[in-house]
Scaffold this motif. Structure first.
Motif, PDB file in Angstrom:
ATOM      1  N   MET A   1       0.842  -1.194   0.000  1.00 41.50           N
ATOM      2  CA  MET A   1       0.000   0.000   0.000  1.00 41.50           C
ATOM      3  C   MET A   1       0.878   1.245   0.000  1.00 41.50           C
ATOM      4  N   ILE A   2       0.570   2.174  -0.880  1.00 39.71           N
ATOM      5  CA  ILE A   2       1.236   3.467  -0.907  1.00 39.71           C
ATOM      6  C   ILE A   2       0.147   4.522  -0.701  1.00 39.71           C
ATOM      7  N   ALA A   3       0.113   5.108   0.470  1.00 35.70           N
ATOM      8  CA  ALA A   3      -0.895   6.120   0.791  1.00 35.70           C
ATOM      9  C   ALA A   3      -0.352   7.496   0.448  1.00 35.70           C
ATOM     10  N   THR A   4      -1.145   8.292  -0.270  1.00 36.43           N
ATOM     11  CA  THR A   4      -0.750   9.653  -0.640  1.00 36.43           C
ATOM     12  C   THR A   4      -1.925  10.593  -0.422  1.00 36.43           C
ATOM     13  N   ARG A   5      -1.702  11.862  -0.668  1.00 32.33           N
ATOM     14  CA  ARG A   5      -2.794  12.836  -0.581  1.00 32.33           C
ATOM     15  C   ARG A   5      -3.908  12.487  -1.563  1.00 32.33           C
ATOM     16  N   LEU A   6      -3.549  11.864  -2.683  1.00 29.13           N
ATOM     17  CA  LEU A   6      -4.553  11.509  -3.690  1.00 29.13           C
ATOM     18  C   LEU A   6      -5.439  10.367  -3.209  1.00 29.13           C
ATOM     19  N   THR A   7      -4.841   9.319  -2.655  1.00 30.82           N
ATOM     20  CA  THR A   7      -5.656   8.203  -2.178  1.00 30.82           C
ATOM     21  C   THR A   7      -6.581   8.664  -1.058  1.00 30.82           C
ATOM     22  N   GLU A   8      -6.105   9.594  -0.233  1.00 30.46           N
ATOM     23  CA  GLU A   8      -6.937  10.120   0.852  1.00 30.46           C
ATOM     24  C   GLU A   8      -8.078  10.972   0.298  1.00 30.46           C
ATOM     25  N   LEU A   9      -7.768  11.807  -0.683  1.00 29.85           N
ATOM     26  CA  LEU A   9      -8.778  12.692  -1.262  1.00 29.85           C
ATOM     27  C   LEU A   9      -9.880  11.912  -1.960  1.00 29.85           C
TER      28      LEU A   9
END
Length: 355
Positions: A1-9
């Motif tokens: 899993m790579i969590a970024t601002r995009l996945t959160e948004l």
């Protein structure tokens, strides 16, 4: 899993977006991408309002994961399309061209996440000033309408200039590219040609084979299709367009305008209204007429399988692709390779510490 601002948004598992492609990005491809953990996007520019409404309902029936709808802000019925997106509870809306502040405001008020495409820093900055939630920055390697700046230069510039998640596009197809995009400051990647070349794509097999057979030099950027830079596969038909005279091109565009009217169900009055809207956007009547080429020629290839007559938008990355995985297999392989790449980089970092 790579969590970024995009996945959160966006509420997605992986920072991967399927780019909108006319006659390609329908419910099947969008739902398959979203089910695999990315963001699937319906391309609505080549759909009537009724077709878009049906596509939204079908996609929602195929996936419980977030998906999006891409639209043209300069379409005369753009406001009606926004209403369909809101009524259909679509989580994300993206704009193929410069968005309009009033459309962004209407979507955001309804809780829809908005994404704008940009080929230059100033375009991204303007969209963010209007309230856009994220930006797709597309390098010149991408397919379709492109700018002149390569992704390796554009992405870092845009990422440093705006305070919203930046999605890197143009030349991405694997996990190494995802890691590179993250290093440049992006929060994820968008891919068009790579998703076109999957088993979930509705494009005829014979057309996919033409893409797979193309080399890195198999694309060309031309203005002879619709008056603006457009990266397409190099074919005999494209070469003929490049060699044809201006008068012949306008005659051909007029014929295509009539053909598009028959395919889309638009009346001449509505097409004229759309033409006036494009004129207000700075295009001459010759360019407006030429713009009729794109939907007709795209449909000829992507729907009818006429590679000899149709237009095939393509990124340069087609020269590096040699398989047709499912969307699930594709995203799984990208994330696995991204993880392995990050692992190798960490080993390099630790080795330096030991020394």
């Amino acid at each position: 899993m790579i969590a970024t601002r995009l996945t959160e948004l966006l509420g997605i598992r992986h920072p991967i977006v399927q780019a909108a492609m006319g006659y390609v990005s329908g419910p099947g491809l969008a739902a398959a991408t979203s089910n695999a953990g990315g963001l699937g996007v319906i391309a609505s520019a080549t759909m009537s309002l009724a077709e878009l409404e049906a596509a939204i309902a079908e996609t929602a029936g195929r996936t419980s994961a977030p998906f999006g709808v891409n639209l043209r802000a300069d379409a005369p019925d753009a406001a009606e399309r926004v209403k369909l997106i809101i009524a259909g509870r679509v989580p994300v809306a993206s704009f193929a061209q410069a968005p309009k502040p009033e459309l962004i405001a209407a979507l955001k008020e309804a809780g829809v996440v908005t994404i704008a495409s940009a080929g230059a820093r100033r375009h991204a900055e303007k969209a963010v000033a209007w309230g856009i939630d994220a930006v797709i920055a597309t390098g010149s390697e991408g397919g379709g309408h492109v700018g002149a700046v390569p992704a390796s230069l554009l992405i870092p510039q845009v990422a440093a200039a705006v305070d919203v998640p930046v999605i890197a596009a143009g030349g991405f197809f694997d996990g190494r590219g995802l890691v590179a995009a993250l290093a440049w400051g992006a929060a994820g990647i968008a891919m068009g040609t790579r998703f076109l070349l999957t088993s979930d794509s509705p494009v005829p097999d014979a057309v996919k084979r033409v893409y797979l057979d193309a080399g890195l030099d198999g694309t060309v950027v031309t203005r002879r299709v619709d008056g603006v830079p457009h990266r397409v596969l190099r074919t005999t038909m494209v070469d003929r367009l490049a060699q044809g005279g201006k008068v012949g091109m306008l005659v051909r565009s007029a014929r295509n305008a009539a053909a598009f009217r028959g395919v889309s169900g638009m009346g001449w009055r509505e097409m004229l209204r759309q033409g006036r809207e494009m004129r207000r956007g700075g295009l001459g009547w010759g360019q407006v007429l030429m713009a009729a080429n794109t939907p007709v020629l795209l449909r000829a290839a992507m729907v009818d399988g006429r590679t000899d007559l149709g237009l095939m938008s393509s990124g340069q990355v087609t020269g590096l692709i040699d398989d047709l995985p499912s969307c699930a297999e594709l995203i799984e392989s990208i994330m696995a390779e991204a993880g392995a790449t990050l692992g190798r980089l960490e080993e390099v970092r630790n080795a330096r510490r030991v020394r």
